[in-house]
Design a protein around this motif. Structure first.
Motif, PDB file in Angstrom:
ATOM      1  N   ALA A  31      38.818  15.449  36.067  1.00 23.09           N
ATOM      2  CA  ALA A  31      38.368  14.361  37.625  1.00 23.09           C
ATOM      3  C   ALA A  31      36.830  14.190  37.511  1.00 23.09           C
ATOM      4  O   ALA A  31      36.757  12.543  37.686  1.00 23.09           O
ATOM      5  CB  ALA A  31      37.879  15.302  38.709  1.00 23.09           C
ATOM      6  N   VAL A  32      36.097  14.364  36.296  1.00 20.98           N
ATOM      7  CA  VAL A  32      34.482  13.626  36.312  1.00 20.98           C
ATOM      8  C   VAL A  32      35.493  12.488  35.700  1.00 20.98           C
ATOM      9  O   VAL A  32      34.581  11.136  35.934  1.00 20.98           O
ATOM     10  CB  VAL A  32      34.152  14.710  35.192  1.00 20.98           C
ATOM     11  CG1 VAL A  32      32.264  13.996  34.979  1.00 20.98           C
ATOM     12  CG2 VAL A  32      33.465  15.252  36.177  1.00 20.98           C
ATOM     13  N   GLY A  33      36.029  12.534  34.055  1.00 24.25           N
ATOM     14  CA  GLY A  33      35.886  11.209  33.837  1.00 24.25           C
ATOM     15  C   GLY A  33      36.705  10.129  34.506  1.00 24.25           C
ATOM     16  O   GLY A  33      36.811   8.676  34.023  1.00 24.25           O
TER      17      GLY A  33
ATOM     18  N   LEU B   2      30.597  24.101  34.847  1.00 24.82           N
ATOM     19  CA  LEU B   2      31.556  23.636  34.298  1.00 24.82           C
ATOM     20  C   LEU B   2      31.698  21.874  34.715  1.00 24.82           C
ATOM     21  O   LEU B   2      31.350  21.096  33.713  1.00 24.82           O
ATOM     22  CB  LEU B   2      33.346  24.107  34.743  1.00 24.82           C
ATOM     23  CG  LEU B   2      33.703  25.128  34.308  1.00 24.82           C
ATOM     24  CD1 LEU B   2      34.726  25.980  34.829  1.00 24.82           C
ATOM     25  CD2 LEU B   2      33.359  25.606  32.612  1.00 24.82           C
ATOM     26  N   PHE B   3      30.925  22.178  36.367  1.00 21.64           N
ATOM     27  CA  PHE B   3      30.835  20.659  36.333  1.00 21.64           C
ATOM     28  C   PHE B   3      29.370  19.538  35.251  1.00 21.64           C
ATOM     29  O   PHE B   3      29.344  18.561  34.901  1.00 21.64           O
ATOM     30  CB  PHE B   3      30.880  20.576  37.292  1.00 21.64           C
ATOM     31  CG  PHE B   3      30.238  19.072  38.240  1.00 21.64           C
ATOM     32  CD1 PHE B   3      31.021  17.794  38.722  1.00 21.64           C
ATOM     33  CD2 PHE B   3      28.430  18.909  38.809  1.00 21.64           C
ATOM     34  CE1 PHE B   3      30.268  16.283  39.194  1.00 21.64           C
ATOM     35  CE2 PHE B   3      28.228  17.980  39.029  1.00 21.64           C
ATOM     36  CZ  PHE B   3      29.409  16.379  39.022  1.00 21.64           C
ATOM     37  N   LEU B   4      28.177  19.766  35.899  1.00 22.55           N
ATOM     38  CA  LEU B   4      27.128  20.471  34.810  1.00 22.55           C
ATOM     39  C   LEU B   4      27.497  19.545  33.209  1.00 22.55           C
ATOM     40  O   LEU B   4      27.410  18.804  32.600  1.00 22.55           O
ATOM     41  CB  LEU B   4      26.090  20.998  34.505  1.00 22.55           C
ATOM     42  CG  LEU B   4      25.463  21.021  36.289  1.00 22.55           C
ATOM     43  CD1 LEU B   4      24.861  22.103  36.560  1.00 22.55           C
ATOM     44  CD2 LEU B   4      25.111  19.841  36.642  1.00 22.55           C
ATOM     45  N   GLU B   5      28.365  20.520  32.453  1.00 19.83           N
ATOM     46  CA  GLU B   5      28.531  20.610  31.433  1.00 19.83           C
ATOM     47  C   GLU B   5      29.258  18.853  31.705  1.00 19.83           C
ATOM     48  O   GLU B   5      29.096  18.339  30.227  1.00 19.83           O
ATOM     49  CB  GLU B   5      28.983  21.411  30.689  1.00 19.83           C
ATOM     50  CG  GLU B   5      28.656  22.845  30.704  1.00 19.83           C
ATOM     51  CD  GLU B   5      29.283  24.199  30.468  1.00 19.83           C
ATOM     52  OE1 GLU B   5      28.099  26.103  30.194  1.00 19.83           O
ATOM     53  OE2 GLU B   5      30.098  24.082  30.551  1.00 19.83           O
TER      54      GLU B   5
ATOM     55  N   GLN C 291      27.565  16.838  31.585  1.00 15.91           N
ATOM     56  CA  GLN C 291      26.474  16.503  30.587  1.00 15.91           C
ATOM     57  C   GLN C 291      26.972  15.796  29.438  1.00 15.91           C
ATOM     58  O   GLN C 291      26.468  14.715  28.404  1.00 15.91           O
ATOM     59  CB  GLN C 291      25.674  17.261  30.144  1.00 15.91           C
ATOM     60  CG  GLN C 291      24.640  17.742  31.337  1.00 15.91           C
ATOM     61  CD  GLN C 291      24.211  19.176  31.592  1.00 15.91           C
ATOM     62  OE1 GLN C 291      24.610  20.175  30.754  1.00 15.91           O
ATOM     63  NE2 GLN C 291      22.733  19.725  32.082  1.00 15.91           N
ATOM     64  N   ARG C 292      28.213  15.755  29.063  1.00 20.04           N
ATOM     65  CA  ARG C 292      28.746  15.548  28.023  1.00 20.04           C
ATOM     66  C   ARG C 292      29.306  14.403  27.619  1.00 20.04           C
ATOM     67  O   ARG C 292      29.436  13.103  26.939  1.00 20.04           O
ATOM     68  CB  ARG C 292      30.069  15.921  27.457  1.00 20.04           C
ATOM     69  CG  ARG C 292      30.540  17.736  27.100  1.00 20.04           C
ATOM     70  CD  ARG C 292      31.438  18.002  26.787  1.00 20.04           C
ATOM     71  NE  ARG C 292      32.367  17.914  27.856  1.00 20.04           N
ATOM     72  CZ  ARG C 292      32.740  19.214  28.961  1.00 20.04           C
ATOM     73  NH1 ARG C 292      32.038  20.230  28.239  1.00 20.04           N
ATOM     74  NH2 ARG C 292      33.304  19.716  29.925  1.00 20.04           N
ATOM     75  N   ARG C 293      29.152  13.316  29.134  1.00 18.26           N
ATOM     76  CA  ARG C 293      28.871  12.171  29.123  1.00 18.26           C
ATOM     77  C   ARG C 293      26.993  11.476  29.918  1.00 18.26           C
ATOM     78  O   ARG C 293      27.576  10.187  29.867  1.00 18.26           O
ATOM     79  CB  ARG C 293      29.656  12.244  30.856  1.00 18.26           C
ATOM     80  CG  ARG C 293      31.553  11.768  29.961  1.00 18.26           C
ATOM     81  CD  ARG C 293      32.574  11.610  31.425  1.00 18.26           C
ATOM     82  NE  ARG C 293      33.402  12.173  31.408  1.00 18.26           N
ATOM     83  CZ  ARG C 293      33.674  13.340  31.161  1.00 18.26           C
ATOM     84  NH1 ARG C 293      33.524  14.673  30.682  1.00 18.26           N
ATOM     85  NH2 ARG C 293      35.296  13.216  30.176  1.00 18.26           N
TER      86      ARG C 293
END
Length: 250
Positions: free
Chosen positions: A91-93, A114-117, A120-122
């Motif tokens: 969803a974030v992607g 899980l959302f924050l991670e 942060q990966r992006r």
């Protein structure tokens, strides 16, 4: 609020929005009018938001915590972590976020972290916004979950990540008013902080079963509030995602 060291325009603007709501409700008009005057004088002294970094979009999140041990009716079983992580990451992607964007969330064990991670990966700028001072938040919203010590370690890693700041509501917004719920107040703080950047920029992602929470101020509360302002909602329905792991849902 106006006397907090380092207070920024967005924080004051979000508090001012709450006062405007009270004014519209005709609640104690003299006191609200006086408070608005104080806020507006302080806001005028701060650097205007157009002169500062502005996010291209704001990703706002709320979602279920991982179940506590012995929960009578499972909602987010520990075995569903990988499913939730993939759904949130997808969803974030899909929103194609990056360094020009801002993510806002609490940091409870489960959906929040899980959302924050995923953000942060992006390389997304993240603001962790807590209803309590950090030690109390960890005791109430991180450690009680199944495998709480592991989630605590992930909390510390997320809060220390690059381009991430931690904001605690008591120090930034002030003491909790009588008869107020800290989780509901934090939901509104998150919402108004997002909307201060522009309603058209706000994207709400939620990991939710569509039902009421265990108490005030849960995901259902923020979902209701966000729907009053914007239809830009990505709903990850846990009833479908976790179907094979929930009693009677297989």
């Amino acid at each position: 609020a106006v006397s907090v060291p380092g207070i920024d325009w967005f924080s004051l603007h979000s508090s001012r929005e709450q006062l405007l709501l009270l004014r519209d409700l005709a609640f104690r008009p003299e006191a609200v009018s006086a408070a608005l005057a104080v806020f507006e004088r302080k806001i005028a002294q701060l650097q205007r938001p157009q002169d500062r970094w502005q996010p291209r979009q704001v990703l706002l999140f709320s979602g279920h915590m991982v179940d506590r041990p012995g929960r009578a009716l499972p909602r987010f079983p520990a075995a569903a972590e990988a499913i939730a992580a993939k759904a949130i990451d997808d969803a974030v992607g899909a929103l194609d976020p990056g360094a020009d964007d801002l993510a806002l969330s609490q940091a409870a064990a489960g959906g929040d972290l899980l959302f924050l991670e995923a953000c942060q990966r992006r390389g997304v700028r993240c603001q962790i916004m807590l209803p309590f001072a950090e030690p109390e938040f960890i005791e109430r919203s991180v450690l009680p979950s199944i495998d709480g010590a592991r989630w605590r370690d992930r909390y510390y890693a997320a809060s220390a990540a690059a381009n991430t700041s931690v904001r605690a509501m008591p120090s930034e917004v002030g003491a909790l008013p009588d008869a107020s719920d800290p989780f509901e107040r934090c939901n509104l703080w998150l919402l108004y902080t997002a909307l201060a950047a522009g309603i058209e920029k706000t994207r709400f992602v939620t990991l939710w079963n569509g039902e009421g929470g265990d108490g005030p101020g849960g995901t259902a509360h923020l979902a209701r509030e966000i729907k009053r302002h914007t239809g830009r909602v990505v709903w990850l329905d846990t009833r479908e995602l976790f179907r094979s792991l929930l009693p009677g849902k297989a």
